[in-house]
Design a protein around this motif. Structure first.
Motif, mmCIF file in Angstrom:
data_model
loop_
_atom_site.group_PDB
_atom_site.id
_atom_site.type_symbol
_atom_site.label_atom_id
_atom_site.label_comp_id
_atom_site.label_asym_id
_atom_site.label_seq_id
_atom_site.Cartn_x
_atom_site.Cartn_y
_atom_site.Cartn_z
ATOM 1 N N SER A 76 9.715 9.164 -15.589
ATOM 2 C CA SER A 76 10.068 10.607 -14.959
ATOM 3 C C SER A 76 9.570 10.810 -13.501
ATOM 4 N N ARG A 77 8.346 9.859 -13.377
ATOM 5 C CA ARG A 77 7.797 10.415 -12.063
ATOM 6 C C ARG A 77 7.884 9.317 -10.853
ATOM 7 N N ILE A 78 8.453 8.134 -11.455
ATOM 8 C CA ILE A 78 8.726 6.919 -10.319
ATOM 9 C C ILE A 78 10.308 7.016 -10.167
ATOM 10 N N ASN A 79 10.525 6.977 -8.881
ATOM 11 C CA ASN A 79 11.767 6.770 -8.334
ATOM 12 C C ASN A 79 12.245 5.370 -8.152
ATOM 13 N N THR A 80 11.167 4.725 -7.324
ATOM 14 C CA THR A 80 11.440 3.139 -6.969
ATOM 15 C C THR A 80 9.947 2.691 -7.372
ATOM 16 N N LEU A 81 9.863 1.346 -7.975
ATOM 17 C CA LEU A 81 8.722 0.674 -7.783
ATOM 18 C C LEU A 81 9.021 -0.675 -7.481
ATOM 19 N N ARG A 82 8.603 -1.478 -6.457
ATOM 20 C CA ARG A 82 9.018 -2.670 -5.634
ATOM 21 C C ARG A 82 7.708 -3.266 -5.487
ATOM 22 N N THR A 83 7.622 -4.558 -5.231
ATOM 23 C CA THR A 83 6.542 -5.377 -4.763
ATOM 24 C C THR A 83 7.188 -6.229 -3.609
ATOM 25 N N ASP A 84 6.174 -6.213 -2.602
ATOM 26 C CA ASP A 84 6.648 -6.869 -1.270
ATOM 27 C C ASP A 84 5.396 -7.719 -0.670
ATOM 28 N N ILE A 85 5.797 -8.424 0.312
ATOM 29 C CA ILE A 85 4.801 -9.322 0.761
ATOM 30 C C ILE A 85 4.705 -8.927 2.421
ATOM 31 N N PHE A 86 3.513 -8.758 2.869
ATOM 32 C CA PHE A 86 3.488 -8.490 4.369
ATOM 33 C C PHE A 86 2.858 -9.846 4.928
ATOM 34 N N TYR A 87 3.718 -10.380 5.922
ATOM 35 C CA TYR A 87 3.496 -11.514 6.515
ATOM 36 C C TYR A 87 2.639 -11.636 7.782
ATOM 37 N N GLY A 88 2.498 -10.497 8.671
ATOM 38 C CA GLY A 88 1.964 -10.360 9.692
ATOM 39 C C GLY A 88 0.426 -10.868 9.785
ATOM 40 N N ARG A 89 -0.168 -10.909 11.048
ATOM 41 C CA ARG A 89 -1.422 -11.034 11.106
ATOM 42 C C ARG A 89 -2.125 -10.474 12.200
ATOM 43 N N ASN A 90 -1.403 -9.198 12.536
ATOM 44 C CA ASN A 90 -2.057 -8.327 13.410
ATOM 45 C C ASN A 90 -1.895 -6.849 13.182
ATOM 46 N N GLN A 91 -2.591 -6.005 13.666
ATOM 47 C CA GLN A 91 -2.440 -4.502 13.346
ATOM 48 C C GLN A 91 -1.222 -3.998 13.682
ATOM 49 N N SER A 92 -0.584 -4.526 14.899
ATOM 50 C CA SER A 92 0.817 -3.948 15.458
ATOM 51 C C SER A 92 1.669 -4.203 14.557
ATOM 52 N N ALA A 93 1.887 -5.548 13.789
ATOM 53 C CA ALA A 93 2.727 -5.914 12.893
ATOM 54 C C ALA A 93 2.626 -4.997 11.477
ATOM 55 N N PHE A 94 1.333 -4.827 11.042
ATOM 56 C CA PHE A 94 1.061 -4.118 9.809
ATOM 57 C C PHE A 94 1.555 -2.831 10.052
ATOM 58 N N ASP A 95 1.319 -2.129 11.267
ATOM 59 C CA ASP A 95 1.933 -0.694 11.462
ATOM 60 C C ASP A 95 3.510 -0.481 11.671
ATOM 61 N N ASN A 96 4.175 -1.631 11.935
ATOM 62 C CA ASN A 96 5.490 -1.651 11.970
ATOM 63 C C ASN A 96 6.000 -1.674 10.540
ATOM 64 N N PHE A 97 5.385 -2.482 9.548
ATOM 65 C CA PHE A 97 5.478 -2.670 8.375
ATOM 66 C C PHE A 97 5.545 -1.636 7.703
ATOM 67 N N LEU A 98 4.258 -0.743 7.968
ATOM 68 C CA LEU A 98 4.262 0.589 7.402
ATOM 69 C C LEU A 98 5.443 1.805 7.753
ATOM 70 N N GLU A 99 5.821 1.571 9.185
ATOM 71 C CA GLU A 99 6.757 2.585 9.642
ATOM 72 C C GLU A 99 8.267 2.165 9.154
ATOM 73 N N GLY A 100 8.461 0.883 8.983
ATOM 74 C CA GLY A 100 9.647 0.236 8.477
ATOM 75 C C GLY A 100 9.885 0.623 7.005
ATOM 76 N N ASN A 101 8.947 0.905 6.133
ATOM 77 C CA ASN A 101 8.948 1.378 4.893
ATOM 78 C C ASN A 101 8.738 2.717 4.542
ATOM 79 N N GLY A 102 8.312 3.469 5.728
ATOM 80 C CA GLY A 102 8.378 4.909 5.402
ATOM 81 C C GLY A 102 7.139 5.391 4.682
ATOM 82 N N ILE A 103 6.003 4.382 4.856
ATOM 83 C CA ILE A 103 5.032 4.738 4.012
ATOM 84 C C ILE A 103 4.041 6.251 4.380
ATOM 85 N N ASP A 104 3.878 6.918 3.566
ATOM 86 C CA ASP A 104 3.101 8.229 3.888
ATOM 87 C C ASP A 104 1.547 8.017 3.458
ATOM 88 N N LYS A 105 1.345 7.274 2.384
ATOM 89 C CA LYS A 105 0.112 7.186 1.954
ATOM 90 C C LYS A 105 -0.473 6.101 1.323
#
Length: 159
Positions: A76-105
């Motif tokens: 009742s609390r989970i809308n979606t639960l998925r597993t993903d892989i982050f492939y980048g090797r720098n902060q910029s790529a990681f920030d883009n990953f967060l933004e692309g996935n709309g991560i809040d926390k």
């Protein structure tokens, strides 16, 4: 609806972070388990590369079962639960990953030695998370004490 990132090392113990995220947040959640891994170096490996196959190869049977238990228990609390892989090797790529996935926390262990991504030839996401400016909730748990899968499953089931 909040989008919550939880780093994982594909051990059942790492799902304690997921459980804490579900219990501490309100409302329905979109949850994403993320693992850091480099892409293959050779062209032939890249041609036949599949993220789905990689994730399947990293997930043990006990990990999948424990994840299923949490999904059923907190359906009742989970809308979606998925597993993903982050492939980048720098902060910029990681920030883009967060933004692309709309991560809040993100929920992270308070002890950086608790997750063991190197066991499956991955890399640690905690330095990227700490530099991202994302709201982080630290969870106390230790993956250093050897316990059986059954003991860890019991920890996941106990409120």
């Amino acid at each position: 609806m909040k989008n919550i990132l939880v780093p994982t090392d594909f051990t059942v113990d790492s799902l304690i972070l997921l459980k804490k995220a579900i219990e501490n947040e309100e409302g329905k959640l979109n949850l994403i388990l993320v693992y850091g891994k480099s892409l293959p170096n050779s062209i032939s490996e890249l041609v036949f590369f599949s993220k789905g196959k990689l994730i399947t190869s990293l997930e043990s049977k006990s990990f999948v079962e424990a994840k299923g238990i949490l999904k059923n228990r907190y359906f009742s609390r989970i809308n979606t639960l998925r597993t993903d892989i982050f492939y980048g090797r720098n902060q910029s790529a990681f920030d883009n990953f967060l933004e692309g996935n709309g991560i809040d926390k993100a929920y992270v262990p308070d002890d950086p030695e608790s997750l063991h991504p190197y066991l499956k030839k991955g890399f640690d996401l905690l330095p990227y998370l700490k530099k991202s400016g994302l709201e982080l909730t630290e969870v106390t748990y230790s993956n250093r004490t050897p316990v059986t899968v059954e003991e860890t499953l019991a920890k996941l089931l106990i409120p």
